[in-house]
Design an enzyme around this catalytic site. Structure first.
Site, PDB file in Angstrom:
ATOM      1  N   ARG A   1      13.802  -6.685 -40.303  1.00  0.00           N
ATOM      2  CA  ARG A   1      12.540  -6.950 -39.622  1.00  0.00           C
ATOM      3  C   ARG A   1      11.444  -7.208 -40.663  1.00  0.00           C
ATOM      4  O   ARG A   1      11.528  -6.746 -41.803  1.00  0.00           O
ATOM      5  CB  ARG A   1      12.141  -5.752 -38.771  1.00  0.00           C
ATOM      6  CG  ARG A   1      13.092  -5.450 -37.641  1.00  0.00           C
ATOM      7  CD  ARG A   1      12.685  -4.137 -36.935  1.00  0.00           C
ATOM      8  NE  ARG A   1      13.567  -3.856 -35.817  1.00  0.00           N
ATOM      9  CZ  ARG A   1      14.639  -3.058 -35.889  1.00  0.00           C
ATOM     10  NH1 ARG A   1      14.955  -2.459 -37.023  1.00  0.00           N
ATOM     11  NH2 ARG A   1      15.386  -2.862 -34.818  1.00  0.00           N
TER      12      ARG A   1
ATOM     13  N   HIS B   1      11.303 -13.896 -36.237  1.00  0.00           N
ATOM     14  CA  HIS B   1      12.365 -13.094 -35.611  1.00  0.00           C
ATOM     15  C   HIS B   1      13.646 -13.913 -35.402  1.00  0.00           C
ATOM     16  O   HIS B   1      14.735 -13.345 -35.299  1.00  0.00           O
ATOM     17  CB  HIS B   1      11.869 -12.501 -34.288  1.00  0.00           C
ATOM     18  CG  HIS B   1      12.688 -11.352 -33.824  1.00  0.00           C
ATOM     19  ND1 HIS B   1      12.611 -10.099 -34.399  1.00  0.00           N
ATOM     20  CD2 HIS B   1      13.628 -11.258 -32.855  1.00  0.00           C
ATOM     21  CE1 HIS B   1      13.457  -9.293 -33.796  1.00  0.00           C
ATOM     22  NE2 HIS B   1      14.082  -9.967 -32.863  1.00  0.00           N
TER      23      HIS B   1
ATOM     24  N   ARG C   1      16.428 -13.063 -37.849  1.00  0.00           N
ATOM     25  CA  ARG C   1      17.297 -11.918 -37.501  1.00  0.00           C
ATOM     26  C   ARG C   1      18.400 -12.373 -36.547  1.00  0.00           C
ATOM     27  O   ARG C   1      19.549 -11.957 -36.657  1.00  0.00           O
ATOM     28  CB  ARG C   1      16.485 -10.794 -36.859  1.00  0.00           C
ATOM     29  CG  ARG C   1      15.797  -9.914 -37.856  1.00  0.00           C
ATOM     30  CD  ARG C   1      14.934  -8.845 -37.208  1.00  0.00           C
ATOM     31  NE  ARG C   1      15.546  -8.026 -36.189  1.00  0.00           N
ATOM     32  CZ  ARG C   1      16.289  -6.934 -36.413  1.00  0.00           C
ATOM     33  NH1 ARG C   1      16.529  -6.543 -37.650  1.00  0.00           N
ATOM     34  NH2 ARG C   1      16.766  -6.227 -35.418  1.00  0.00           N
TER      35      ARG C   1
ATOM     36  N   HIS D   1      19.672  -1.292 -34.634  1.00  0.00           N
ATOM     37  CA  HIS D   1      19.411  -1.090 -33.214  1.00  0.00           C
ATOM     38  C   HIS D   1      19.921   0.259 -32.753  1.00  0.00           C
ATOM     39  O   HIS D   1      20.956   0.735 -33.205  1.00  0.00           O
ATOM     40  CB  HIS D   1      20.106  -2.175 -32.396  1.00  0.00           C
ATOM     41  CG  HIS D   1      19.355  -3.455 -32.365  1.00  0.00           C
ATOM     42  ND1 HIS D   1      19.652  -4.462 -31.504  1.00  0.00           N
ATOM     43  CD2 HIS D   1      18.305  -3.905 -33.091  1.00  0.00           C
ATOM     44  CE1 HIS D   1      18.838  -5.471 -31.693  1.00  0.00           C
ATOM     45  NE2 HIS D   1      18.017  -5.162 -32.666  1.00  0.00           N
TER      46      HIS D   1
ATOM     47  N   TYR E   1      25.231   5.837 -36.091  1.00  0.00           N
ATOM     48  CA  TYR E   1      25.186   6.743 -37.224  1.00  0.00           C
ATOM     49  C   TYR E   1      26.536   6.908 -37.924  1.00  0.00           C
ATOM     50  O   TYR E   1      26.604   7.506 -38.982  1.00  0.00           O
ATOM     51  CB  TYR E   1      24.651   8.108 -36.792  1.00  0.00           C
ATOM     52  CG  TYR E   1      23.283   7.999 -36.166  1.00  0.00           C
ATOM     53  CD1 TYR E   1      22.219   7.477 -36.882  1.00  0.00           C
ATOM     54  CD2 TYR E   1      23.070   8.380 -34.854  1.00  0.00           C
ATOM     55  CE1 TYR E   1      20.970   7.348 -36.313  1.00  0.00           C
ATOM     56  CE2 TYR E   1      21.818   8.257 -34.277  1.00  0.00           C
ATOM     57  CZ  TYR E   1      20.774   7.747 -35.010  1.00  0.00           C
ATOM     58  OH  TYR E   1      19.544   7.615 -34.438  1.00  0.00           O
TER      59      TYR E   1
END
Length: 192
Positions: free
Chosen positions: A19, A125, A128, A151, A160
């Protein structure tokens, strides 16, 4: 920051799916050229009420380390040598006057570059989206895509989990192959 100083920023946005605020907050210590990784630990945000603030990324999933294609190593090395602030905590991308890179100032440079290339209505954007699409066509799983893009979702636990099978570098290598299909010869250390 001129157009040349934006090149590495655009490449990381597109091929590591970062980002704008994450890119603006990157420090030298966040880029590992040997491992071909970028660590996202912080992000800049700008609001009318609070002004420019540094904070954690958009979500907990946004704190991540992402592999980038090998083709970006010379570009990033050149950028770090010529455009970044000094020291381990020096900003990788700086504004025209040496301060924090702000979205409005970058937008002006970007609009001039887009006009000169005839690309028309491209938004930051979209870079991305390009990175995510390339990674998906390279066989990235949903979890791997979520990791690369930072995300979170209802199934945030998946984000994770560490990528233990080396797929993150495989994804970056596939993207690297796509870059090499259309890439110009690398520039020398002085930009020539």
């Amino acid at each position: 920051m001129g157009v040349d100083g934006c090149r590495a920023l655009v490449l990381l946005a597109a091929f590591a799916a970062l980002r704008f605020g994450e890119l603006a907050a990157l420090q030298r210590r966040d880029i590992d050229l040997e491992a071909r990784t970028v660590s996202v630990r912080r992000s800049y945000a700008e609001t009318r009420t609070d002004g420019l603030t540094i904070k954690a990324p958009k979500s907990a999933a946004g704190v991540r380390t992402v592999a980038f294609p090998a083709s970006l190593v010379p570009e990033l090395a050149h950028h770090l040598a010529e455009h970044a602030e000094a020291g381990r905590t020096g900003l990788v991308f700086v504004g025209a006057r040496g301060g924090v890179l702000r979205r409005n100032n970058f937008r002006r440079i970007c609009l001039r570059a887009l006009a000169s290339t005839g690309l028309g209505d491209v938004h930051f954007h979209d870079l991305r989206h390009t990175g995510n699409t390339l990674a998906a066509t390279g066989g990235a799983t949903t979890r791997e895509l979520m990791h690369r893009m930072g995300h979170s979702s209802v199934r945030a636990a998946l984000v994770y989990q560490h990528l233990v099978n080396g797929r993150d570098h495989q994804i970056a290598d596939y993207v690297d192959g796509q870059i090499k299909k259309v890439k110009r010869p690398p520039r020398g250390p002085s930009g020539t």
